[in-house]
Motif scaffolding. Sequence first.
Motif, PDB file in Angstrom:
ATOM      1  N   PHE A  50      38.421  59.355   7.281  1.00 18.19           N
ATOM      2  CA  PHE A  50      38.790  58.666   8.513  1.00 18.19           C
ATOM      3  C   PHE A  50      39.152  57.214   8.228  1.00 18.19           C
ATOM      4  O   PHE A  50      40.130  56.697   8.775  1.00 18.19           O
ATOM      5  CB  PHE A  50      37.641  58.750   9.523  1.00 18.19           C
ATOM      6  CG  PHE A  50      37.895  57.989  10.780  1.00 18.19           C
ATOM      7  CD1 PHE A  50      38.798  58.455  11.716  1.00 18.19           C
ATOM      8  CD2 PHE A  50      37.227  56.803  11.026  1.00 18.19           C
ATOM      9  CE1 PHE A  50      39.035  57.747  12.884  1.00 18.19           C
ATOM     10  CE2 PHE A  50      37.462  56.083  12.183  1.00 18.19           C
ATOM     11  CZ  PHE A  50      38.365  56.562  13.120  1.00 18.19           C
ATOM     12  N   LYS A  51      38.371  56.548   7.381  1.00 18.86           N
ATOM     13  CA  LYS A  51      38.658  55.157   7.028  1.00 18.86           C
ATOM     14  C   LYS A  51      40.014  55.042   6.337  1.00 18.86           C
ATOM     15  O   LYS A  51      40.794  54.127   6.614  1.00 18.86           O
ATOM     16  CB  LYS A  51      37.568  54.600   6.113  1.00 18.86           C
ATOM     17  CG  LYS A  51      36.255  54.331   6.800  1.00 18.86           C
ATOM     18  CD  LYS A  51      35.235  53.837   5.794  1.00 18.86           C
ATOM     19  CE  LYS A  51      33.854  53.730   6.376  1.00 18.86           C
ATOM     20  NZ  LYS A  51      32.864  53.327   5.365  1.00 18.86           N
ATOM     21  N   ILE A  52      40.293  55.955   5.429  1.00 20.50           N
ATOM     22  CA  ILE A  52      41.574  55.924   4.707  1.00 20.50           C
ATOM     23  C   ILE A  52      42.733  56.144   5.672  1.00 20.50           C
ATOM     24  O   ILE A  52      43.738  55.432   5.632  1.00 20.50           O
ATOM     25  CB  ILE A  52      41.570  56.965   3.570  1.00 20.50           C
ATOM     26  CG1 ILE A  52      40.588  56.548   2.479  1.00 20.50           C
ATOM     27  CG2 ILE A  52      42.973  57.158   3.006  1.00 20.50           C
ATOM     28  CD1 ILE A  52      40.326  57.617   1.443  1.00 20.50           C
ATOM     29  N   GLU A  53      42.597  57.144   6.555  1.00 25.50           N
ATOM     30  CA  GLU A  53      43.662  57.415   7.519  1.00 25.50           C
ATOM     31  C   GLU A  53      43.848  56.245   8.486  1.00 25.50           C
ATOM     32  O   GLU A  53      44.976  55.906   8.849  1.00 25.50           O
ATOM     33  CB  GLU A  53      43.354  58.695   8.293  1.00 25.50           C
ATOM     34  CG  GLU A  53      43.486  59.951   7.469  1.00 25.50           C
ATOM     35  CD  GLU A  53      43.068  61.198   8.217  1.00 25.50           C
ATOM     36  OE1 GLU A  53      42.524  61.072   9.339  1.00 25.50           O
ATOM     37  OE2 GLU A  53      43.270  62.286   7.680  1.00 25.50           O
ATOM     38  N   LEU A  54      42.747  55.633   8.901  1.00 24.46           N
ATOM     39  CA  LEU A  54      42.835  54.506   9.820  1.00 24.46           C
ATOM     40  C   LEU A  54      43.520  53.311   9.172  1.00 24.46           C
ATOM     41  O   LEU A  54      44.388  52.681   9.781  1.00 24.46           O
ATOM     42  CB  LEU A  54      41.437  54.113  10.307  1.00 24.46           C
ATOM     43  CG  LEU A  54      41.378  53.023  11.367  1.00 24.46           C
ATOM     44  CD1 LEU A  54      42.059  53.497  12.649  1.00 24.46           C
ATOM     45  CD2 LEU A  54      39.943  52.633  11.641  1.00 24.46           C
ATOM     46  N   GLU A  56      45.638  53.438   6.779  1.00 27.46           N
ATOM     47  CA  GLU A  56      47.054  53.786   6.602  1.00 27.46           C
ATOM     48  C   GLU A  56      47.822  53.560   7.908  1.00 27.46           C
ATOM     49  O   GLU A  56      48.927  53.015   7.900  1.00 27.46           O
ATOM     50  CB  GLU A  56      47.177  55.246   6.166  1.00 27.46           C
ATOM     51  CG  GLU A  56      48.598  55.678   5.910  1.00 27.46           C
ATOM     52  CD  GLU A  56      48.696  57.118   5.436  1.00 27.46           C
ATOM     53  OE1 GLU A  56      49.788  57.684   5.562  1.00 27.46           O
ATOM     54  OE2 GLU A  56      47.695  57.663   4.953  1.00 27.46           O
ATOM     55  N   LYS A  57      47.224  53.947   9.031  1.00 26.74           N
ATOM     56  CA  LYS A  57      47.896  53.751  10.318  1.00 26.74           C
ATOM     57  C   LYS A  57      48.004  52.263  10.663  1.00 26.74           C
ATOM     58  O   LYS A  57      49.020  51.826  11.199  1.00 26.74           O
ATOM     59  CB  LYS A  57      47.158  54.507  11.416  1.00 26.74           C
ATOM     60  CG  LYS A  57      47.343  56.004  11.301  1.00 26.74           C
ATOM     61  CD  LYS A  57      46.633  56.753  12.383  1.00 26.74           C
ATOM     62  CE  LYS A  57      46.844  58.244  12.185  1.00 26.74           C
ATOM     63  NZ  LYS A  57      46.183  59.048  13.190  1.00 26.74           N
ATOM     64  N   VAL A  58      46.966  51.501  10.363  1.00 29.39           N
ATOM     65  CA  VAL A  58      47.008  50.056  10.617  1.00 29.39           C
ATOM     66  C   VAL A  58      48.105  49.412   9.771  1.00 29.39           C
ATOM     67  O   VAL A  58      48.844  48.546  10.235  1.00 29.39           O
ATOM     68  CB  VAL A  58      45.630  49.408  10.361  1.00 29.39           C
ATOM     69  CG1 VAL A  58      45.723  47.901  10.307  1.00 29.39           C
ATOM     70  CG2 VAL A  58      44.638  49.841  11.426  1.00 29.39           C
ATOM     71  N   ALA A  59      48.214  49.843   8.507  1.00 29.13           N
ATOM     72  CA  ALA A  59      49.257  49.299   7.636  1.00 29.13           C
ATOM     73  C   ALA A  59      50.646  49.657   8.166  1.00 29.13           C
ATOM     74  O   ALA A  59      51.562  48.827   8.135  1.00 29.13           O
ATOM     75  CB  ALA A  59      49.079  49.823   6.217  1.00 29.13           C
ATOM     76  N   LEU A  60      50.802  50.884   8.658  1.00 27.33           N
ATOM     77  CA  LEU A  60      52.096  51.311   9.201  1.00 27.33           C
ATOM     78  C   LEU A  60      52.459  50.495  10.439  1.00 27.33           C
ATOM     79  O   LEU A  60      53.591  50.018  10.566  1.00 27.33           O
ATOM     80  CB  LEU A  60      52.046  52.806   9.542  1.00 27.33           C
ATOM     81  CG  LEU A  60      53.315  53.411  10.113  1.00 27.33           C
ATOM     82  CD1 LEU A  60      54.418  53.383   9.063  1.00 27.33           C
ATOM     83  CD2 LEU A  60      53.048  54.822  10.587  1.00 27.33           C
ATOM     84  N   VAL A  61      51.510  50.302  11.339  1.00 21.76           N
ATOM     85  CA  VAL A  61      51.773  49.520  12.556  1.00 21.76           C
ATOM     86  C   VAL A  61      52.061  48.066  12.195  1.00 21.76           C
ATOM     87  O   VAL A  61      52.966  47.447  12.760  1.00 21.76           O
ATOM     88  CB  VAL A  61      50.586  49.639  13.541  1.00 21.76           C
ATOM     89  CG1 VAL A  61      50.704  48.633  14.663  1.00 21.76           C
ATOM     90  CG2 VAL A  61      50.501  51.045  14.087  1.00 21.76           C
ATOM     91  N   SER A  62      51.318  47.512  11.245  1.00 20.86           N
ATOM     92  CA  SER A  62      51.554  46.126  10.824  1.00 20.86           C
ATOM     93  C   SER A  62      52.948  45.955  10.237  1.00 20.86           C
ATOM     94  O   SER A  62      53.640  44.977  10.539  1.00 20.86           O
ATOM     95  CB  SER A  62      50.513  45.699   9.795  1.00 20.86           C
ATOM     96  OG  SER A  62      49.227  45.775  10.333  1.00 20.86           O
TER      97      SER A  62
END
Length: 132
Positions: A50-54, A56-62
Amino acid sequence: MSRMKQEPTNVNRKEERERQRKGIPGLIDSTVSSTIDDLKAIIDAKLELFKIELTEKVALVSAFVLLLVVLMIGVAYLITTIALLFGELFGHVWLGYLLVSMVFILTFAFFTKVKPNALKNFIHKILLSAND
């Protein structure tokens, strides 16, 4: 000397516990404890995933927000350039800015008064195609 006396006592206690654990109660005890350990390991692994996926999503949004800011700055300079070009063509700089502003105002009016659902439907189609 006192250490030597304590070690045999600890060994005797361990042997006594193992004798008590033999048989069905010992098997149930070991099964339950191993199941609990396995569940803890699974939960820890799920949390790490979950931490890894989260992240990754934060990096994508940023990255998306950063690219959007760069695009907006580029569009602002392009609009200013177009306004200056039209101003030169018409002989007055303010006419160029007026023309470009009118394009944006008319676009706003079109999507709010004439076809209010057109923009929403267009964005909806883009989002659906991006998720497929």
